[in-house]
Design an enzyme around this catalytic site. Structure first.
Site, short mmCIF file in Angstrom:
data_model
loop_
_atom_site.label_atom_id
_atom_site.label_comp_id
_atom_site.label_asym_id
_atom_site.label_seq_id
_atom_site.Cartn_x
_atom_site.Cartn_y
_atom_site.Cartn_z
N LYS A 175 50.24 31.78 31.88
CA LYS A 175 51.40 31.13 32.47
C LYS A 175 51.93 30.05 31.53
O LYS A 175 53.11 29.96 31.24
CB LYS A 175 50.93 30.48 33.79
CG LYS A 175 51.83 30.70 34.95
CD LYS A 175 51.22 30.03 36.17
CE LYS A 175 52.29 29.20 36.84
NZ LYS A 175 51.84 28.56 38.07
N GLU B 64 41.21 28.91 25.69
CA GLU B 64 40.45 30.16 25.59
C GLU B 64 41.38 31.32 25.23
O GLU B 64 41.10 32.11 24.34
CB GLU B 64 39.76 30.49 26.94
CG GLU B 64 38.68 29.50 27.35
CD GLU B 64 39.20 28.40 28.25
OE1 GLU B 64 40.41 28.05 28.15
OE2 GLU B 64 38.42 27.87 29.05
N GLY C 40 48.63 30.69 39.54
CA GLY C 40 47.83 31.59 38.70
C GLY C 40 46.97 32.54 39.50
O GLY C 40 46.96 33.76 39.28
N ARG C 41 46.24 32.03 40.49
CA ARG C 41 45.30 32.87 41.23
C ARG C 41 45.99 33.74 42.29
O ARG C 41 45.33 34.48 43.01
CB ARG C 41 44.19 32.01 41.85
CG ARG C 41 44.68 30.88 42.72
CD ARG C 41 43.57 29.89 43.04
NE ARG C 41 44.06 28.72 43.76
CZ ARG C 41 44.56 27.63 43.18
NH1 ARG C 41 44.70 27.59 41.87
NH2 ARG C 41 44.97 26.60 43.91
N GLU D 228 38.95 27.56 44.07
CA GLU D 228 39.97 26.77 43.37
C GLU D 228 41.04 26.32 44.37
O GLU D 228 41.68 25.28 44.18
CB GLU D 228 40.60 27.59 42.22
CG GLU D 228 41.35 26.73 41.21
CD GLU D 228 41.68 27.47 39.91
OE1 GLU D 228 40.85 27.48 39.00
OE2 GLU D 228 42.79 28.03 39.82
N HIS E 237 18.33 44.76 47.17
CA HIS E 237 17.09 44.78 46.40
C HIS E 237 16.98 43.54 45.53
O HIS E 237 16.24 43.53 44.55
CB HIS E 237 17.04 46.06 45.57
CG HIS E 237 17.08 47.28 46.44
ND1 HIS E 237 15.96 47.85 47.00
CD2 HIS E 237 18.13 47.99 46.92
CE1 HIS E 237 16.31 48.87 47.76
NE2 HIS E 237 17.63 48.98 47.73
N LYS F 257 38.55 20.17 31.00
CA LYS F 257 39.39 20.62 29.87
C LYS F 257 39.62 19.45 28.92
O LYS F 257 39.51 19.59 27.70
CB LYS F 257 40.75 21.11 30.38
CG LYS F 257 40.75 22.45 31.08
CD LYS F 257 42.20 22.84 31.38
CE LYS F 257 42.27 23.99 32.37
NZ LYS F 257 43.63 24.28 32.81
O1 F6P Z 1 41.51 27.07 35.34
C1 F6P Z 1 42.72 26.54 35.69
C2 F6P Z 1 43.86 27.50 35.53
O2 F6P Z 1 45.03 26.75 35.50
C3 F6P Z 1 43.92 28.55 36.60
O3 F6P Z 1 44.45 28.11 37.79
C4 F6P Z 1 44.72 29.58 35.93
O4 F6P Z 1 44.65 30.77 36.62
C5 F6P Z 1 44.06 29.61 34.57
O5 F6P Z 1 43.77 28.24 34.32
C6 F6P Z 1 44.84 30.21 33.44
O6 F6P Z 1 46.02 29.52 33.17
P1 F6P Z 1 47.14 30.14 32.25
O7 F6P Z 1 47.65 31.38 32.90
O8 F6P Z 1 48.20 29.09 32.12
O9 F6P Z 1 46.53 30.46 30.90
#
Ligand code: F6P
Length: 535
Positions: free
Chosen positions: A197, A203, A255-256, A341, A372, A501
């Site tokens: 987003k 990452e 995002g979620r 979250e 199990h 972060k």
């Molecule tokens: O971990 C926090 C967060 O903002 C999530 O809510 C989101 O889904 C994820 O990081 C990834 O964010 P982005 O789509 O901006 O890379």
């Protein structure tokens, strides 16, 4: 009118009553289960009785669930800490009536983006949009959190419908993840989707750069083979992504909650736009049910009320999600983000301390594997873990129908055993009948008895189709919403992820050996850095 203390009193008065005793009323299962569009949610194997259900519904009513629901669907800025609307529901209802957010109707944009996604997905699937070395054979989706978990979970769930390129989901910044995924892929036949987003997530950007280098070294064409799912168009352009292959979405999609739009692009390429549309239709059907059914006969509300009875009223700190459906193996991880979250918050909308527990820890694994492993604790541990079972009437493997019958029997056996338990006397009698001596039977009885009275709910559905998956995910989204409204929190921000972060950015220079650029670390962290740097 009802409140948490009324509910706690009701719970205290009935906590030792066996759930099994409630089953003496044959009509109970009808009152404590809800059906919607072919799906059945059975909440009768819980300690909730008619008085408790009435009090829970009253609490939801008093919390304003009905009005909040309308405010969400109408696009009002209910995400108050970020000043945003919450309209993932609009993504699955592109043909709905005009929906104005900040003076603009969002529907035409949704329809246009969906059409662009579909055209691109079709072209990739048909080989009309090839990679440098021929038709696309593999798709690597690079994203994390909401830009990964939804499509990754859905791709596994809908594997029987996967008739396009193979899908891979790269999320972790651990280089092992990139190495393991890229091994065996042909850079000249791979499409890369960078889903972020913000297009700043460390990452995702680290992985995107690594994969871009891999592509270039292997004869791939970045201009042709990299697409982005992001609204940060300046950043996507700087990365070298052709604007024709950038798919954006509004800030009114969290995002979620985003797998229904461009974040679902990899999934759409894998299963095709028609199947993707079926998934949207399933979610839209659940939306319609949620929006119109009375609170007491409303599936997401019933799921939320049972969740709150167990977490906030009874004080059970975790809940297990147990899909008896191997292809839902990523559902627990998906729900961890969706639920924790969203509702892992300690303050109310008004900024006051929350007077009750926040949302519970969500965990789980598919049955029968979990039986199990950790079911021992579910049956005999000292803490009570409310369980949520998911089971289909039939699998996709018609030739293996006997497997499915065993799966169903196990699923039902677990919820039944959790509820029934087995007394010391019953255990002793069983052992005597099996030929054990009196003394031996008495000695072993405490070990072989089960306390029982452990609650569960079961969601049953015809088959794990795209439509049903859409229903299931929307059901859980709305359950989270209802719980959030009842707790009085904002389910749609996630400030709790920020501190870690920030600290990672601050510590990186220390880890890289540039101590002069790093603030002083505490002694524990400094010692760990030193150990890790020594290798
Ligand atoms: O971990 C926090 C967060 O903002 C999530 O809510 C989101 O889904 C994820 O990081 C990834 O964010 P982005 O789509 O901006 O890379």
């Amino acid at each position: 009118m009802s409140d948490w203390s009324t509910l706690r009193a009701l719970h205290a008065a009935t906590r030792d009553r066996p759930i099994l005793a409630l089953m003496d009323d044959p009509a109970r299962v009808g009152r404590f289960s809800v059906q919607a569009d072919g799906m059945l949610l059975d909440a009768s194997k819980t300690g909730i009785d008619d008085a408790a259900l009435a009090a829970l519904v009253a609490l939801a009513d008093a919390a304003g669930v009905g009005a909040a629901r309308e405010a969400m669907f109408a696009g009002r800025p209910i995400n108050a800490t970020e000043g945003r609307a919450v309209l993932h529901t609009a993504l699955r209802d592109p043909a709905g009536p005009p929906l104005v957010v900040a003076g603009e109707d969002v529907r035409p944009g949704i329809t246009a983006t969906l059409a662009r996604m579909s055209a691109f997905a079709e072209a990739v699937r048909a080989g009309a949009h090839p990679a440098a070395g021929g038709p696309v054979r593999d798709v690597v989706n690079i994203g994390i959190g909401g830009s990964d978990l939804g499509p990754a979970m859905a791709a596994a769930a809908l594997a029987p419908y996967g008739d396009g390129p193979r899908l891979h989901f790269l999320s972790n910044v651990d280089g092992a993840h990139a190495a393991d995924i890229l091994r065996g892929l042909d850079p000249a036949r791979t499409l890369v989707i960078v889903a972020s987003k913000t297009f700043t997530t460390i990452e995702t950007m680290t992985n995107a750069e690594t994969v871009r280098d891999w592509l270039v070294r292997g004869g791939g064409d970045v201009g042709l083979q990299v697409a982005a799912v992001s609204s940060a168009t300046e950043r996507t352009a700087r990365f070298g992504i052709d604007p024709a292959r950038v798919f954006g979405f509004g800030d009114w999609v969290g995002g979620r909650y985003s797998m229904w739009g461009p974040v679902g692009l990899a999934l759409m390429i894998g299963i095709g736009p028609a199947r993707f549309a079926e998934m949207l239709a399933g979610a839209a059907a659940m939306d319609a049910h949620f929006r119109t059914a009375p609170l007491a006969r409303n599936m997401p509300v019933m799921l939320a009320l049972s969740g709150m009875w167990h977490a906030q009223v009874a004080g059970h700190a975790t809940r297990a999600v147990l899909p008896y459906d191997q292809r839902l193996s990523r559902l627990p991880a998906y729900l961890q983000q969706l639920e924790m979250e969203s509702n892992g918050k300690g303050v109310t909308m008004a900024g006051a301390r929350l007077g009750v527990a926040s949302g519970p820890v969500v965990w789980g694994a598919p049955g029968t594997n979990g039986q199990h492993a950790f079911h021992q604790l579910l049956h005999q541990g000292t803490q009570i873990v409310p369980a949520e079972f998911l089971i289909a009437a039939r699998g996709h493997e018609a030739e293996l129908a006997h497997h499915h019958r065993i799966l169903v029997a196990n699923c039902l056996a677990q919820s039944e055993a959790l509820m029934r338990g087995r007394s010391d006397a019953e255990a002793e009698a069983l052992m005597r009948r099996a030929g054990l001596s009196e003394a031996e039977a008495r000695r072993l009885a405490p070990h072989r008895a089960f306390p029982g009275n452990r609650p569960s709910v079961t969601l049953a559905y015809p088959q794990l189709t795209p439509f049903v998956l859409g229903q299931i995910v929307a059901l859980y989204e709305h359950r989270v919403f209802v719980e959030g409204v009842c707790l009085g929190i904002n389910s749609f921000d996630q400030w709790g992820v920020e501190l870690g972060k920030e600290r990672a950015v601050a510590l990186l220079p220390l880890v890289e050996g540039r101590a002069e650029a790093a603030p002083a670390a505490d002694p524990s962290t400094a010692a760990l850095v030193e150990f890790l740097r020594r290798g």
